[in-house]
Design a protein around this motif. Structure first.
Motif, PDB file in Angstrom:
ATOM      1  N   GLU A  30       0.835  -1.195   0.000  1.00  0.00           N
ATOM      2  CA  GLU A  30       0.000   0.000   0.000  1.00  0.00           C
ATOM      3  C   GLU A  30       0.875   1.251   0.000  1.00  0.00           C
ATOM      4  OE1 GLU A  30      -3.427  -2.341   2.609  1.00  0.00           O
ATOM      5  OE2 GLU A  30      -2.250  -0.720   3.509  1.00  0.00           O
ATOM      6  N   GLN A  31       0.244   2.392  -0.206  1.00  0.00           N
ATOM      7  CA  GLN A  31       0.971   3.658  -0.288  1.00  0.00           C
ATOM      8  C   GLN A  31       0.857   4.422   1.020  1.00  0.00           C
ATOM      9  OE1 GLN A  31      -1.207   5.074  -3.712  1.00  0.00           O
ATOM     10  NE2 GLN A  31       0.557   4.817  -5.062  1.00  0.00           N
ATOM     11  N   ALA A  32       1.909   5.208   1.308  1.00  0.00           N
ATOM     12  CA  ALA A  32       1.946   6.037   2.512  1.00  0.00           C
ATOM     13  C   ALA A  32       2.267   7.472   2.122  1.00  0.00           C
ATOM     14  CB  ALA A  32       2.984   5.511   3.498  1.00  0.00           C
ATOM     15  N   MET A  33       1.866   8.382   2.986  1.00  0.00           N
ATOM     16  CA  MET A  33       2.135   9.803   2.765  1.00  0.00           C
ATOM     17  C   MET A  33       2.678  10.423   4.046  1.00  0.00           C
ATOM     18  SD  MET A  33      -0.549  12.920   2.010  1.00  0.00           S
ATOM     19  CE  MET A  33      -0.947  12.441   0.344  1.00  0.00           C
ATOM     20  N   THR A  38      -3.103   4.399   2.285  1.00  0.00           N
ATOM     21  CA  THR A  38      -3.755   3.968   3.534  1.00  0.00           C
ATOM     22  C   THR A  38      -3.123   4.539   4.791  1.00  0.00           C
ATOM     23  OG1 THR A  38      -2.372   1.982   3.631  1.00  0.00           O
ATOM     24  CG2 THR A  38      -4.500   1.796   2.485  1.00  0.00           C
ATOM     25  N   LEU A  39      -1.954   5.169   4.674  1.00  0.00           N
ATOM     26  CA  LEU A  39      -1.300   5.733   5.859  1.00  0.00           C
ATOM     27  C   LEU A  39      -0.904   7.172   5.588  1.00  0.00           C
ATOM     28  CD1 LEU A  39       0.044   5.442   8.702  1.00  0.00           C
ATOM     29  CD2 LEU A  39       2.147   4.815   7.486  1.00  0.00           C
ATOM     30  N   VAL A  40      -1.273   8.054   6.495  1.00  0.00           N
ATOM     31  CA  VAL A  40      -0.816   9.443   6.477  1.00  0.00           C
ATOM     32  C   VAL A  40      -0.090   9.714   7.783  1.00  0.00           C
ATOM     33  CG1 VAL A  40      -1.513  11.873   6.542  1.00  0.00           C
ATOM     34  CG2 VAL A  40      -2.600  10.320   4.920  1.00  0.00           C
ATOM     35  N   GLY A  41       1.140  10.172   7.682  1.00  0.00           N
ATOM     36  CA  GLY A  41       1.912  10.564   8.858  1.00  0.00           C
ATOM     37  C   GLY A  41       2.157  12.065   8.828  1.00  0.00           C
ATOM     38  N   VAL A  42       1.741  12.765   9.866  1.00  0.00           N
ATOM     39  CA  VAL A  42       1.963  14.205   9.971  1.00  0.00           C
ATOM     40  C   VAL A  42       3.230  14.412  10.784  1.00  0.00           C
ATOM     41  CG1 VAL A  42       1.034  16.408  10.759  1.00  0.00           C
ATOM     42  CG2 VAL A  42      -0.498  14.673   9.795  1.00  0.00           C
ATOM     43  N   ALA A  83      -5.704  14.250   6.838  1.00  0.00           N
ATOM     44  CA  ALA A  83      -6.099  12.931   7.330  1.00  0.00           C
ATOM     45  C   ALA A  83      -7.092  12.275   6.374  1.00  0.00           C
ATOM     46  CB  ALA A  83      -6.707  13.050   8.726  1.00  0.00           C
ATOM     47  N   GLY A  84      -7.913  13.096   5.725  1.00  0.00           N
ATOM     48  CA  GLY A  84      -8.923  12.572   4.814  1.00  0.00           C
ATOM     49  C   GLY A  84      -8.376  11.955   3.552  1.00  0.00           C
ATOM     50  N   ARG A  85      -7.068  12.064   3.313  1.00  0.00           N
ATOM     51  CA  ARG A  85      -6.484  11.408   2.121  1.00  0.00           C
ATOM     52  C   ARG A  85      -6.341   9.904   2.347  1.00  0.00           C
ATOM     53  NH1 ARG A  85      -8.617  14.348  -0.483  1.00  0.00           N
ATOM     54  NH2 ARG A  85      -9.148  15.602   1.329  1.00  0.00           N
ATOM     55  N   ALA A  86      -6.411   9.446   3.578  1.00  0.00           N
ATOM     56  CA  ALA A  86      -6.133   8.034   3.884  1.00  0.00           C
ATOM     57  C   ALA A  86      -7.398   7.200   3.836  1.00  0.00           C
ATOM     58  CB  ALA A  86      -5.485   7.911   5.264  1.00  0.00           C
ATOM     59  N   GLY A 119      -7.868   3.133   6.546  1.00  0.00           N
ATOM     60  CA  GLY A 119      -6.792   4.109   6.632  1.00  0.00           C
ATOM     61  C   GLY A 119      -6.386   4.402   8.055  1.00  0.00           C
ATOM     62  N   ARG A 120      -5.128   4.840   8.205  1.00  0.00           N
ATOM     63  CA  ARG A 120      -4.606   5.236   9.508  1.00  0.00           C
ATOM     64  C   ARG A 120      -3.919   6.586   9.369  1.00  0.00           C
ATOM     65  NH1 ARG A 120      -0.541   1.354  12.246  1.00  0.00           N
ATOM     66  NH2 ARG A 120       0.152   1.028  10.092  1.00  0.00           N
ATOM     67  N   VAL A 121      -3.995   7.385  10.437  1.00  0.00           N
ATOM     68  CA  VAL A 121      -3.337   8.688  10.471  1.00  0.00           C
ATOM     69  C   VAL A 121      -2.576   8.791  11.782  1.00  0.00           C
ATOM     70  CG1 VAL A 121      -3.631  11.186  10.408  1.00  0.00           C
ATOM     71  CG2 VAL A 121      -5.189   9.716   9.092  1.00  0.00           C
ATOM     72  N   LEU A 122      -1.304   9.127  11.701  1.00  0.00           N
ATOM     73  CA  LEU A 122      -0.476   9.310  12.891  1.00  0.00           C
ATOM     74  C   LEU A 122      -0.031  10.768  12.950  1.00  0.00           C
ATOM     75  CD1 LEU A 122       1.765   6.090  12.853  1.00  0.00           C
ATOM     76  CD2 LEU A 122      -0.404   6.487  14.055  1.00  0.00           C
TER      77      LEU A 122
END
Length: 753
Positions: free
Chosen positions: A445-448, A579-583, A609-612, A619-622
């Motif tokens: 999967e892709q991460a951001m 599926t993953l967004v890390g701020v 966060a809504g991109r995940a 999706g997960r957001v950290l």
């Protein structure tokens, strides 16, 4: 004609259906040949000219007039109610009327309204409505050939001539097209013309833009979407001014809902305008529109060529651009029958113009819709407190989409407390975030990673003497861009090379970067995940539509594993495999005394966060933060945007802060520091006072030096309903400002720098 001095109202009151009336009035008797002409210059009103008998012009007509020793373009304006005409003998003649559709009464009223509200000269506002002067000339027609009927007697018809006549038929064709279609040489056509078989003719002008088909591809809407779309269609069909706040969680299908309202506008034969905060980067939105309607919309943004701007402006004026998508300046285009205005991502501060005429496109869109008897739709997953307050007060209708479309679930949001689990020394990604990226990439999967800071490092410091590399023109640190080997100011554009030694003490190899930008995160990611395919999305690397389209293609086709981006990744992208967004720094933006710091941070992080998890995979957001208990972080973790806004309202209401009160800023600037300081002091001494009024300042602006100009700020704070514009006008009239000092008025400021 002076700027209209009508009762001042806030933009929120405008949105409450209370737009002011224009300062135009009774028409002059038909026998009068004196006409006021408003010029697109920073002038306070129209100039009187004499209209010769051989020049036909009416209010709204574009005309050419003499001005000093040159000629200028202007618009015949509405006569004032109480004219103060100069002597007839001093009038100069209008030279010519331009062959363009006249400016509509609603657009003229809009120019006046914006001028009165912002305290900008009406000519400066008119300039925005005359953004393509070459479009006022008649478009040049293309010449071609037509068949002569009946054909001349006695002319020999060869096989080639017969083929040419058959290909031509009853239409008009260019010589090159006709020769190619008939398979003949140009000499054959010359011979036919000499023989009288064909004659010159003008080709009919083709439509500048294909007409979108409202029935081309109607999508299958969910029950909630269908109900919202029906509400908006009804609003358009009523053909009157109404404002609707369309609020829905990220991924709920808000775009498809308002595209249905655009379809209804097309069925009614009216025009639609869609404002996007980043039109040059909205590749996916444009693709979605073309799939829905079978044709692309007209576009309006700063990167268009002058020819495209000319063609588009003219097409809008002639009603040949049924749907236009643009940046904030598109509000001033000459729509003859505007039926719908959509402001997507209405909360975005990009809709506020800070230079020149300062206005907020969201608020002015509501005014333009009011004056055009059009529906207006404000769209956001995280609407501004101003819009929510208007909806709660009943001044707007409100339509909500509480769930994601297609069964996708909202992402799980967790905070990473950097006090408990800090990154390794010299790094910026914490162990929990690094582990989550590993897991995501291993699943294919892709991460951001999101960090709203361009470049490599926001500050460069000399460890020998402590000197900080600062812009010579601004109160700002120079940002290192390591890939380009330069230091740059993000405010004025000043650039200088990265030096091997400190400019202050001369120590060699003593300059060190402090803090991360996206380039530094890219460097760290390359070390941690060497096999991952990476893409940086920032305004430096995605400069326009072509680059944005290529980036979207690569991500959609899974040629990218890990995206590293600034705020441009937060707006409207749909990446189903992400599926993953890390701020990286969720606290960025919360510091300082900005009134809206919490609201903006909440909106930005909620959007990111809504991109995940926008498809089947969850999706997960950290959120990496040093303040997990901050109200913004707590609301994000609870997914409680409404609760956050309620708390924000309770904080602002007692002090009459917007939207429960009014603000207006005076920014005093000069290239001479003492001149700016003296002018700000004089304005402070003349500041208005009274019940419900407070003036803060003067004080040096946070950016006390910007683009070589020294700056001071004063802030007028007033209770809601007070005539702020009249108060400001009276205040400014009390102080004589030197010619080397500029005073900028910013009504309803969103920036306090």
């Amino acid at each position: 004609m002076a700027a209209p001095d009508r009762k001042a109202r806030s933009a929120q009151d405008t949105l409450a259906l209370e737009a002011g009336e224009p300062a135009s009035g009774r028409a002059r008797p038909a026998a009068s040949r004196r006409v006021p002409v408003l010029l697109p210059l920073p002038l306070e009103g129209a100039y009187d000219y004499r209209l010769p008998p051989d020049v036909a012009a009416e209010p709204g007509s574009f005309v050419e007039v003499p001005l000093g020793g040159r000629t200028a373009l202007g618009v015949v304006w509405d006569p004032p109610e109480n004219p103060d005409p100069i002597a007839e003998s001093r009038l100069r003649d209008v030279l010519a009327a331009k062959p363009a559709p006249p400016m509509t009464p609603s657009l003229r009223r809009f120019v006046e309204w914006v001028s009165a509200y912002t305290l900008a000269p009406p000519g400066a506002v008119l300039r925005m409505a005359m953004s393509s002067p070459s479009a006022l000339d008649e478009p040049q027609a293309t010449g071609g050939w037509r068949a002569v009927h009946p054909p001349p007697e006695g002319v020999r018809l060869t096989a080639e001539r017969t083929r040419a006549l058959a290909a031509l038929g009853e239409q008009v064709m260019t010589g090159s097209d006709l020769a190619r279609e008939a398979g003949v040489l140009p000499g054959v056509l010359r011979g036919m013309a000499n023989s009288g078989l064909i004659a010159p003719a003008l080709l009919p002008r083709a439509a500048a833009f294909p007409r979108p088909d409202p029935e081309a591809d109607s999508p299958l809407l969910s029950e909630a979407q269908a109900e919202a779309a029906r509400f908006l269609r009804d609003s358009v069909a009523r053909r009157r001014f109404e404002v609707t706040l369309l609020q829905g969680v990220t991924g709920s299908g808000k775009t498809e809902v308002y595209l249905d309202a655009i379809a209804e506008t097309l069925r009614a034969g009216r025009q639609a305008l869609v404002l996007l905060p980043e039109i040059a980067l909205s590749t996916q939105w444009l693709s979605r529109f073309e799939r829905r309607f079978g044709a692309p919309p007209a576009l309006w943004h700063s990167e268009l060529s002058s020819r495209t701007r000319r063609v588009t402006w003219r097409a809008v004026a002639e009603g040949e651009a049924p749907v236009l998508v643009g940046a904030r300046s598109a509000l001033f285009l000459p729509f003859p029958d505007l039926g719908l205005i959509v402001v997507d991502e209405e909360h975005e501060t990009a809709f506020k113009q800070e230079d020149g005429v300062t206005y907020h496109a969201r608020d002015m869109a509501v005014v333009r819709a009011r004056l055009s008897e059009a529906a207006c739709v404000l769209v956001s997953a995280t609407p501004s407190l101003e819009s929510v307050t208007n909806a709660e007060a009943g001044r707007y209708a409100r339509v909500q989409l509480p769930t994601r479309h297609g069964g996708a679930a909202l992402p799980e949001i967790r905070a990473v407390d950097l006090r408990a689990t800090p990154p390794e020394r010299g790094r910026f990604l914490s162990p929990p975030l690094t582990a989550a990226i590993h897991e995501t990439l291993e699943r294919g999967e892709q991460a951001m990673l999101f960090l709203n800071r361009r470049g490599y490092a926001p500050l460069t410091l000399c460890r020998a003497c402590g000197h900080r590399m600062q812009c010579p023109n601004c109160t700002a640190w120079l940002v290192e861009h390591r890939a380009q080997r330069r230091l740059a100011c993000h405010h004025c554009g000043h650039v200088e090379p990265v030096r091997p030694e400190c400019v202050e003490c001369g120590a060699e190899h003593s300059l060190v970067p402090i803090g991360p930008g996206v380039e530094r995160i890219q460097e760290e990611v390359a070390d941690l995940f060497p096999e991952a395919r990476k893409l940086v999305m920032a305004s430096d690397t995605i400069p326009g539509p072509a680059a944005a389209a290529e980036a979207a293609r690569r991500i959609e086709e899974r040629e990218v594993d890990l995206i590293i981006g600034t705020q441009i990744v937060a707006k409207g992208w749909h990446f189903p495999h992400l599926t993953l967004v890390g701020v990286v720094d969720a606290d960025l933006g919360l510091a300082g005394g900005d009134l809206r710091a919490g609201e903006r941070t909440m909106q930005l992080l909620h959007q990111v966060a809504g991109r995940a998890g926008r498809a089947e995979a969850p999706g997960r957001v950290l959120l990496q933060t040093f303040s997990p208990d901050h109200p913004v972080m707590a609301a994000l973790l609870r997914d409680d945007f409404e609760g956050f806004l309620a708390a924000e309202s309770e904080q602002r209401r007692p002090g009459h802060w917007p939207p429960f009160g009014r603000l207006a800023a005076l920014i005093v600037s000069s290239e001479e520091a003492r001149a700016a300081e003296r002018a700000a002091r004089d304005l402070g001494l003349a500041a208005p006072s009274g019940d419900g009024l407070q003036v803060l300042g003067p004080a040096p602006a946070p950016l006390s030096l910007l683009r070589g100009r020294h700056r001071h700020r004063l802030l007028l704070k007033a209770e809601r309903g007070m005539p702020v514009q009249a108060i400001l006008r009276d205040w400014l009239n009390k102080v004589e400002v030197p010619g080397n000092v500029r005073v900028q008025v910013d009504v309803d400021p969103v920036s306090f720098l």
